[in-house]
Design an enzyme around this catalytic site. Structure first.
Site, PDB file in Angstrom:
ATOM      1  N   SER A  89       0.799  -1.238   0.000  1.00 53.03           N
ATOM      2  CA  SER A  89       0.000   0.000   0.000  1.00 53.03           C
ATOM      3  C   SER A  89       0.827   1.281   0.000  1.00 53.03           C
ATOM      4  O   SER A  89       0.259   2.367  -0.160  1.00 53.03           O
ATOM      5  CB  SER A  89      -0.971   0.009   1.178  1.00 53.03           C
ATOM      6  OG  SER A  89      -2.065  -0.846   0.919  1.00 53.03           O
ATOM      7  N   LYS A  92       0.299   3.438  -3.058  1.00 46.11           N
ATOM      8  CA  LYS A  92      -0.799   4.396  -3.194  1.00 46.11           C
ATOM      9  C   LYS A  92      -0.304   5.839  -3.301  1.00 46.11           C
ATOM     10  O   LYS A  92      -0.899   6.654  -4.018  1.00 46.11           O
ATOM     11  CB  LYS A  92      -1.761   4.260  -2.012  1.00 46.11           C
ATOM     12  CG  LYS A  92      -2.599   2.989  -2.029  1.00 46.11           C
ATOM     13  CD  LYS A  92      -3.509   2.910  -0.827  1.00 46.11           C
ATOM     14  CE  LYS A  92      -4.511   1.759  -0.957  1.00 46.11           C
ATOM     15  NZ  LYS A  92      -3.869   0.431  -0.923  1.00 46.11           N
ATOM     16  N   TYR A 200     -11.147   1.972   4.228  1.00 40.56           N
ATOM     17  CA  TYR A 200      -9.973   1.649   3.423  1.00 40.56           C
ATOM     18  C   TYR A 200     -10.321   0.565   2.412  1.00 40.56           C
ATOM     19  O   TYR A 200     -10.903  -0.468   2.760  1.00 40.56           O
ATOM     20  CB  TYR A 200      -8.855   1.174   4.344  1.00 40.56           C
ATOM     21  CG  TYR A 200      -7.490   1.133   3.721  1.00 40.56           C
ATOM     22  CD1 TYR A 200      -6.937   2.274   3.141  1.00 40.56           C
ATOM     23  CD2 TYR A 200      -6.738  -0.032   3.734  1.00 40.56           C
ATOM     24  CE1 TYR A 200      -5.668   2.244   2.588  1.00 40.56           C
ATOM     25  CE2 TYR A 200      -5.468  -0.074   3.195  1.00 40.56           C
ATOM     26  CZ  TYR A 200      -4.936   1.064   2.615  1.00 40.56           C
ATOM     27  OH  TYR A 200      -3.679   1.024   2.068  1.00 40.56           O
TER      28      TYR A 200
END
Length: 418
Positions: A89, A92, A200
């Site tokens: 992640s 991102k 999320y």
């Protein structure tokens, strides 16, 4: 067993075609080196981690770079600042940067309907429970998905790791998980109406699709041409070559007795789509270059990637009165429950967690941060002008021992600067 950290040489040769070596700057004299070295070394000696890299910088440049333990325990290769890590992640932030570049150029607006660019988002459906036979019930969403919803995890999408409902939906329908990099994962329903709350999820994977649709380029090529090449990040991308693969840190799984067991891990290398929410790899040196660009208001070594006002916008609250909340694990093998600031309100920008009060380890209020599933972490403090990142490859996420080490690193970095 231990590779010396702290004062590793920072010079390295250039790959052809890259404007400069991202890491080719000497480390500044730093009072905290010895204490951070000792903490990282102890984490390896005690078996808390097999190997670890930590990097810290201020607006004046790198102040700390330390690598300890083994990248590959079986082969005996040492951990190093150019060891390759799967970011998960932490990808991102790269995808958000790509989207913000297009917003700067007027090709996208945050308040646009996402379906303007991605027609498949025109009629989103919300998961409204399951019938007596276990079949999902769906209803039309109330309202359109905006670009800003995707950037801020307020569109209604989730991850099955932190959603029992989506996990049950995957089992009932056979829909693949997003980490398989199969396009069928984008048939996932919403779990609430767009804009209703923060959750999320796979919104940033949709943003990756959006960038590709607007530019008519794959995310791999767009990142390379607009982020990696300008910044000299020659060891970052989605598709890993054979030389880079030999430098990948081994992933480990934490056992019930606290020990670490090696496990195979690699993001799909023949993906149906490039996973903007978690598919990239990088090195600590490369990723720190990216963080320094953000710390310096969008420019690094005279190369502008983003405008200062765009970076400032990314670090501001973009979810209004909504709050980031604990991500409660539904798959303990992959993640513990996660909340960086329990008991404190925190917000979300484009696309970072923002602590509204001073952090427990020294960061200022309004700092940004996030992490990757394999226990990589970073923060950036725009007030004190300091950024740091810690890299391991361990499951499950939010490992208490790694989190404690991350806290020690942050405290000692701030103390050394003071």
């Amino acid at each position: 067993m231990l590779a010396r950290g702290g004062l590793l040489a920072a010079a390295a040769s250039l790959d052809a075609g890259w404007p400069f070596a991202a890491q080719a700057r000497p480390l500044a004299a730093f009072a905290g080196t010895r204490r951070i070295d000792a903490a990282l070394k102890q984490a390896v000696t005690s078996g808390d981690v097999a190997g670890v890299v930590a990097v810290g910088a201020t607006a004046h440049g790198l102040v700390y770079e330390g690598a300890f333990g083994k990248a590959d325990v079986k082969a005996g290769s040492p951990m190093a600042p150019d060891t390759v890590f799967w970011l998960l992640s932490m990808t991102k932030a790269l995808t958000a940067t790509a989207c913000m570049q297009l917003i700067e150029r007027g090709r996208i607006h945050p308040n646009d309907d996402a379906a303007t660019y991605l027609p498949e988002l025109a009629k989103p459906m919300v998961l409204d429970g399951f019938d007596a036979a276990g079949k999902p019930r769906l209803r039309p969403a109330r309202g359109a998905i905006k670009v800003r919803h995707l950037l801020t995890h307020t569109a209604g999408y989730s991850y099955s790791i932190w959603s029992e409902g989506l996990g049950r939906y995957e089992q009932a329908t056979g829909m693949p998980d997003i980490a398989t990099c199969k396009n069928a994962a984008f048939t996932a329903p919403l779990e609430f109406d767009p804009g209703d709350r923060w959750q999320y999820g796979i919104g940033m994977d949709w943003v990756g699709k959006l960038v590709e649709a607007v530019t008519d380029q794959s995310l791999e090529i767009y990142f390379r041409e607009n982020i990696f090449a300008p910044l000299g990040m020659a060891n970052s991308g989605f598709l890993i070559d054979s030389k880079q693969k030999r430098r990948v840190a081994t992933c480990h799984a934490r056992q019930t007795d606290g020990s670490l067991a090696p496990m195979a891990f690699e993001m799909p290398q023949r993906p149906e789509f490039f996973m903007g929410g978690g598919g990239a790899f990088s090195t600590p040196r490369d990723y720190m270059t990216f963080l320094q660009m953000l710390l310096d208001g969008g420019t690094f070594h005279g190369v502008q990637v983003l405008k200062p006002e765009t970076v400032a916008l990314m670090m501001q609250n973009q979810i209004g009165a909504l709050n980031v909340h604990e991500m409660r694990s539904s798959q303990p093998a992959y993640s513990h429950s996660f909340d960086q600031f329990p008991g404190q309100p925190h917000k979300w920008g484009f696309s970072f967690d923002i602590n509204t009060q001073p952090g427990p380890n020294g960061r200022s209020a309004s700092s940004i941060s996030w992490a990757g599933l394999l226990n990589c972490y970073f923060w950036l403090d725009p007030v004190r002008k300091v950024t740091g990142a810690l890299f391991t490859q361990i499951l499950p996420f939010y490992d208490p021992k790694v989190v404690a080490l991350y806290g020690t690193f942050e405290r000692e970095l701030h103390a050394g600067l003071a």
